[in-house]
Every structure is written in structure tokens, then in C-alpha cells.
Design a protein around this motif. Structure first.
Motif, PDB file in Angstrom:
ATOM      1  N   VAL A 133       0.866  -1.185   0.000  1.00 56.31           N
ATOM      2  CA  VAL A 133       0.000   0.000   0.000  1.00 56.31           C
ATOM      3  C   VAL A 133       0.898   1.228   0.000  1.00 56.31           C
ATOM      4  O   VAL A 133       1.658   1.450   0.946  1.00 56.31           O
ATOM      5  CB  VAL A 133      -0.944   0.015   1.212  1.00 56.31           C
ATOM      6  N   ILE A 134       0.805   1.998  -1.076  1.00 58.73           N
ATOM      7  CA  ILE A 134       1.664   3.171  -1.262  1.00 58.73           C
ATOM      8  C   ILE A 134       0.843   4.427  -1.043  1.00 58.73           C
ATOM      9  O   ILE A 134      -0.119   4.685  -1.776  1.00 58.73           O
ATOM     10  CB  ILE A 134       2.276   3.182  -2.678  1.00 58.73           C
ATOM     11  N   ARG A 135       1.228   5.201  -0.040  1.00 53.83           N
ATOM     12  CA  ARG A 135       0.570   6.494   0.219  1.00 53.83           C
ATOM     13  C   ARG A 135       1.565   7.605  -0.075  1.00 53.83           C
ATOM     14  O   ARG A 135       2.748   7.358  -0.293  1.00 53.83           O
ATOM     15  CB  ARG A 135       0.067   6.558   1.665  1.00 53.83           C
ATOM     16  N   MET A 136       1.082   8.839  -0.042  1.00 51.32           N
ATOM     17  CA  MET A 136       1.986   9.925  -0.428  1.00 51.32           C
ATOM     18  C   MET A 136       1.685  11.210   0.323  1.00 51.32           C
ATOM     19  O   MET A 136       0.555  11.470   0.762  1.00 51.32           O
ATOM     20  CB  MET A 136       1.924  10.165  -1.935  1.00 51.32           C
ATOM     21  N   HIS A 154       4.682   1.673   1.889  1.00 54.77           N
ATOM     22  CA  HIS A 154       5.573   2.661   1.277  1.00 54.77           C
ATOM     23  C   HIS A 154       4.907   4.033   1.398  1.00 54.77           C
ATOM     24  O   HIS A 154       3.707   4.165   1.134  1.00 54.77           O
ATOM     25  CB  HIS A 154       5.808   2.377  -0.203  1.00 54.77           C
ATOM     26  N   HIS A 155       5.686   5.039   1.794  1.00 58.58           N
ATOM     27  CA  HIS A 155       5.132   6.393   1.873  1.00 58.58           C
ATOM     28  C   HIS A 155       6.030   7.345   1.087  1.00 58.58           C
ATOM     29  O   HIS A 155       7.197   7.539   1.420  1.00 58.58           O
ATOM     30  CB  HIS A 155       5.011   6.861   3.328  1.00 58.58           C
ATOM     31  N   VAL A 156       5.467   7.915   0.035  1.00 58.18           N
ATOM     32  CA  VAL A 156       6.184   8.858  -0.819  1.00 58.18           C
ATOM     33  C   VAL A 156       6.131  10.250  -0.214  1.00 58.18           C
ATOM     34  O   VAL A 156       5.062  10.700   0.228  1.00 58.18           O
ATOM     35  CB  VAL A 156       5.551   8.871  -2.236  1.00 58.18           C
ATOM     36  N   MET A 157       7.275  10.936  -0.198  1.00 62.11           N
ATOM     37  CA  MET A 157       7.303  12.293   0.362  1.00 62.11           C
ATOM     38  C   MET A 157       8.487  13.070  -0.172  1.00 62.11           C
ATOM     39  O   MET A 157       9.393  12.522  -0.808  1.00 62.11           O
ATOM     40  CB  MET A 157       7.372  12.235   1.893  1.00 62.11           C
ATOM     41  N   TYR A 158       8.476  14.360   0.089  1.00 63.94           N
ATOM     42  CA  TYR A 158       9.619  15.251  -0.098  1.00 63.94           C
ATOM     43  C   TYR A 158       9.654  16.128   1.146  1.00 63.94           C
ATOM     44  O   TYR A 158       8.729  16.051   1.985  1.00 63.94           O
ATOM     45  CB  TYR A 158       9.509  16.046  -1.404  1.00 63.94           C
ATOM     46  N   LEU A 171      10.290   4.692   3.530  1.00 63.24           N
ATOM     47  CA  LEU A 171      10.269   6.102   3.145  1.00 63.24           C
ATOM     48  C   LEU A 171      10.756   6.180   1.701  1.00 63.24           C
ATOM     49  O   LEU A 171      11.884   5.796   1.399  1.00 63.24           O
ATOM     50  CB  LEU A 171      11.161   6.927   4.061  1.00 63.24           C
ATOM     51  N   VAL A 172       9.895   6.667   0.804  1.00 60.59           N
ATOM     52  CA  VAL A 172      10.253   6.800  -0.612  1.00 60.59           C
ATOM     53  C   VAL A 172      10.393   8.291  -0.916  1.00 60.59           C
ATOM     54  O   VAL A 172       9.398   9.001  -1.026  1.00 60.59           O
ATOM     55  CB  VAL A 172       9.199   6.151  -1.522  1.00 60.59           C
ATOM     56  N   LEU A 173      11.633   8.756  -0.995  1.00 60.58           N
ATOM     57  CA  LEU A 173      11.893  10.174  -1.242  1.00 60.58           C
ATOM     58  C   LEU A 173      11.786  10.493  -2.730  1.00 60.58           C
ATOM     59  O   LEU A 173      12.435   9.848  -3.559  1.00 60.58           O
ATOM     60  CB  LEU A 173      13.284  10.559  -0.738  1.00 60.58           C
ATOM     61  N   PHE A 174      10.972  11.496  -3.058  1.00 58.64           N
ATOM     62  CA  PHE A 174      10.932  12.049  -4.413  1.00 58.64           C
ATOM     63  C   PHE A 174      11.706  13.368  -4.379  1.00 58.64           C
ATOM     64  O   PHE A 174      11.168  14.399  -3.985  1.00 58.64           O
ATOM     65  CB  PHE A 174       9.487  12.306  -4.849  1.00 58.64           C
ATOM     66  N   PRO A 175      12.971  13.376  -4.758  1.00 57.34           N
ATOM     67  CA  PRO A 175      13.778  14.602  -4.655  1.00 57.34           C
ATOM     68  C   PRO A 175      13.559  15.530  -5.849  1.00 57.34           C
ATOM     69  O   PRO A 175      13.638  15.110  -7.001  1.00 57.34           O
ATOM     70  CB  PRO A 175      15.215  14.061  -4.657  1.00 57.34           C
ATOM     71  N   PHE A 176      13.282  16.789  -5.555  1.00 52.90           N
ATOM     72  CA  PHE A 176      13.085  17.778  -6.609  1.00 52.90           C
ATOM     73  C   PHE A 176      14.228  18.788  -6.669  1.00 52.90           C
ATOM     74  O   PHE A 176      14.269  19.634  -7.553  1.00 52.90           O
ATOM     75  CB  PHE A 176      11.764  18.525  -6.393  1.00 52.90           C
ATOM     76  N   THR A 236       3.314  14.411  -8.095  1.00 51.78           N
ATOM     77  CA  THR A 236       3.842  13.318  -7.266  1.00 51.78           C
ATOM     78  C   THR A 236       2.964  12.074  -7.409  1.00 51.78           C
ATOM     79  O   THR A 236       3.462  10.951  -7.506  1.00 51.78           O
ATOM     80  CB  THR A 236       3.896  13.750  -5.798  1.00 51.78           C
ATOM     81  N   GLY A 237       1.649  12.289  -7.438  1.00 54.92           N
ATOM     82  CA  GLY A 237       0.729  11.165  -7.553  1.00 54.92           C
ATOM     83  C   GLY A 237       0.908  10.382  -8.834  1.00 54.92           C
ATOM     84  O   GLY A 237       0.926   9.151  -8.828  1.00 54.92           O
ATOM     85  N   PHE A 238       1.045  11.095  -9.954  1.00 57.57           N
ATOM     86  CA  PHE A 238       1.175  10.400 -11.234  1.00 57.57           C
ATOM     87  C   PHE A 238       2.512   9.676 -11.322  1.00 57.57           C
ATOM     88  O   PHE A 238       2.586   8.559 -11.845  1.00 57.57           O
ATOM     89  CB  PHE A 238       1.022  11.384 -12.392  1.00 57.57           C
ATOM     90  N   MET A 239       3.579  10.288 -10.819  1.00 56.49           N
ATOM     91  CA  MET A 239       4.864   9.595 -10.810  1.00 56.49           C
ATOM     92  C   MET A 239       4.802   8.344  -9.945  1.00 56.49           C
ATOM     93  O   MET A 239       5.389   7.307 -10.276  1.00 56.49           O
ATOM     94  CB  MET A 239       5.975  10.527 -10.334  1.00 56.49           C
ATOM     95  N   THR A 240       4.066   8.426  -8.828  1.00 55.82           N
ATOM     96  CA  THR A 240       3.911   7.257  -7.965  1.00 55.82           C
ATOM     97  C   THR A 240       3.167   6.146  -8.688  1.00 55.82           C
ATOM     98  O   THR A 240       3.532   4.962  -8.597  1.00 55.82           O
ATOM     99  CB  THR A 240       3.162   7.642  -6.678  1.00 55.82           C
ATOM    100  N   LEU A 241       2.141   6.516  -9.435  1.00 60.52           N
ATOM    101  CA  LEU A 241       1.372   5.526 -10.181  1.00 60.52           C
ATOM    102  C   LEU A 241       2.241   4.817 -11.227  1.00 60.52           C
ATOM    103  O   LEU A 241       2.223   3.587 -11.340  1.00 60.52           O
ATOM    104  CB  LEU A 241       0.181   6.217 -10.851  1.00 60.52           C
TER     105      LEU A 241
END
Length: 305
Positions: A133-136, A154-158, A171-176, A236-241
């Protein structure tokens, strides 16, 4: 008799190649349909992206770095980026752990967005039924369990969207920007003292052995290939998908798109702006792609209303 033996050997070889292909190639390669929109376009979208996550041995090209640095007007150079990545992997695992695909194991994933269309959806049990289950970002479960479930793997964040995690959630880091790499290293150790366009938590609770960092080149792949360069950059949501389509065999998508009134709100917030849209993200285009993927059974989409 000899011909029968040859046929049997041939069949065993074909089966063996099939199993090898599924085990070693398909972890990042979902099925695709030639009839879906433009056959060549969808084939290109589903081409195997070899390394969706950064690793200690991965070398980002300077061209991809220059694309990435424009997302939030990063002014520091490529050398600084590489130094920050090297330091980061002194603390975190050298490579992200991704469950391998196999004929005996179907990796099912729930990608849970934060749309207001989750309110009163009663999707909680369906979400929790999936293996991953991936949340963001600010997505929460307390008080909303019936609609969004309780499970998070999994939890996506920045930095600007960071939340504390339990000891078993990745912790899934989306670095910008480079600051994000510096932040995740310090927020899990000595504490971060920098500033950004929004408040940042100096420290967060998370298991540093479960940290995963998205590859900036993957962000560009989603923007250039999936969105055909529409919008400034993907949400972020679409990249996670799209990431889920690379690391899961079966993807269930919840909480994406506007609510029934056309507003892009969060399920835990009382909407103050009745004309809330998606900013620099191409929300309408992303939503159209999700509907097309669902139509052709490449994922299961739960609209919520």
C-alpha cells in the motif's frame, strides 16, 4: 521415438526461456496493448526503465541533471549533487529493495492518492487487502480508516510534505532539488536546519534502513514519455502511479482526480477554495491517461463517486 524426444526437449526449452524472461525482465515491464491509443506510444511508455531508484553505483547523466535542476530553479552544480548523493548512501542502503517478480507470486499494489473523492467511498478494506500500500505526502489514515484503510508499506514524500513513519514503512523520497537529498540525510541523523518555500521538519521518524530515493531520470522519463512533455513536470501522484506499474504486477488506484464537484481537494481537508485546480501539473492529462489504462485493464481504477 526420437522425434517425440526432440519435441519434448523443445517444449522444455521454450518453457524454461519463458520462466527466465518473466523472472529476470518483467519486474519493470507491465503488459501493453497494441490497440491502446497509439500502439507505438504505449509500447514506448511501457518500455523497461532499468533503474527507477537511485543507488550508490548509479551515475546520473549531466543532461538529466540539467533537466532536473530546472524543476525548482536549483542553482548548485552537478558536482555538488554527486557529493550529496555519495554522502546520502553512506547512511542508507546502497540500493533500494524491490520485490522480484516470479511466476508463483503476483505483487499486488494499492496506490492511494489524496483526492476528496475518497470521502464516503468505503474503500478501506479493498486498499488493505493489497500486498503493498503506497501512500503519499500528507495522506493520513487516522479517522479515515473506513475510506482509506490503515495499512502503509511505502510512503512517498519530499521535505515540504514529510510525515513521521513507523519502523516498518519504507520512506520513498521524491527529490526535486539538492536540498531534498541533504534534508533526508540530516533529518534522520543530526537534524536539518535549512529552509525552503514551505516549513520543513528538522527531524523525522523513519527506519533509515528502508529509505528509497527516486531516480531524477525516472522523473524525466515520466514527463517526456508518459506525458509527452505536457505541463512543467508530473505530479507526485502520477509519478507514484507509474512507479507502481514498474514494481508491481497488479495495480489498484484510489484517490485520484477531482471530487464530484470538479475540485482537486484533499479528503482530510475542508475545502475553502471552490475552484481549486492542479497548479503546474497537467492534472487533466494525467487523469485521461489513468482512465485509458483502466479501460484497457492495465490497472484497476476506483473513482470514488
Amino acid at each position: 521415438m526420437k522425434s517425440k524426444v526432440r519435441i519434448l526437449i523443445f517444449l522444455l526449452v521454450v518453457i524454461g526461456i519463458g520462466l527466465f524472461w518473466r523472472r529476470d525482465v518483467t519486474p519493470y515491464l507491465p503488459p501493453w496493448d497494441e490497440t491502446f491509443e497509439n500502439g507505438m506510444l504505449i509500447k514506448q511508455r511501457f518500455s523497461r526503465f532499468a533503474e527507477p531508484f537511485l543507488s550508490a553505483n548509479y551515475n546520473l547523466s549531466e543532461d538529466n541533471f540539467n533537466w532536473w535542476k530546472r524543476l525548482q530553479a536549483e542553482k548548485r552544480n552537478f558536482t555538488t549533487y554527486r557529493n550529496k548523493v555519495d554522502r546520502m548512501f553512506q547512511m542508507f542502503p546502497a540500493s533500494a529493495y524491490v520485490e522480484a517478480s516470479s511466476p508463483e507470486h503476483c505483487r499486488t499494489c494499492a496506490v492511494v492518492g489524496n483526492s476528496g473523492n475518497l470521502r464516503k467511498s468505503h474503500y478501506g478494506p479493498r486498499i488493505d487487502f493489497q500486498e503493498f500500500v503506497i501512500r503519499m505526502n500528507g495522506g493520513r489514515t487516522k479517522g479515515y480508516e473506513a475510506d482509506v484503510g490503515t495499512k502503509t508499506t511505502h510512503h512517498v514524500m519530499y521535505p515540504e510534505s514529510a510525515v513521521d513513519l513507523d519502523n516498518t514503512t519504507r520512506l520513498v523520497l521524491f527529490p526535486f532539488k539538492i536540498l531534498d537529498l541533504d534534508w533526508v540525510t540530516k533529518a534522520l541523523s543530526t537534524g536539518f536546519s535549512g529552509s525552503s518555500y514551505a516549513p520543513i521538519k528538522s527531524n523525522i521518524k523513519a527506519n533509515k534502513d528502508l529509505v528509497m530515493v527516486l531516480n531524477p531520470a525516472f522523473m524525466r522519463y515520466v514527463h517526456d514519455v508518459w506525458l509527452q512533455k505536457k505541463g512543467k513536470y508530473p505530479s507526485t501522484g502520477f509519478m507514484t502511479l507509474v512507479l507502481a506499474l514498474h514494481i508491481c504486477d497488479e495495480v489498484h488506484v484510489f484517490g485520484f482526480g477531482a471530487d464530484s464537484d470538479g475540485n482537486w481537494s484533499h479528503y482530510w481537508e475542508k475545502l475553502m477554495n471552490n475552484n481549486l485546480k492542479t497548479g503546474s501539473h497537467p492534472g487533466a492529462e494525467e487523469y485521461k491517461i489513468i482512465l485509458d489504462l483502466a479501460k484497457h485493464q492495465l490497472l484497476k481504477f476506483y473513482t470514488g463517486w
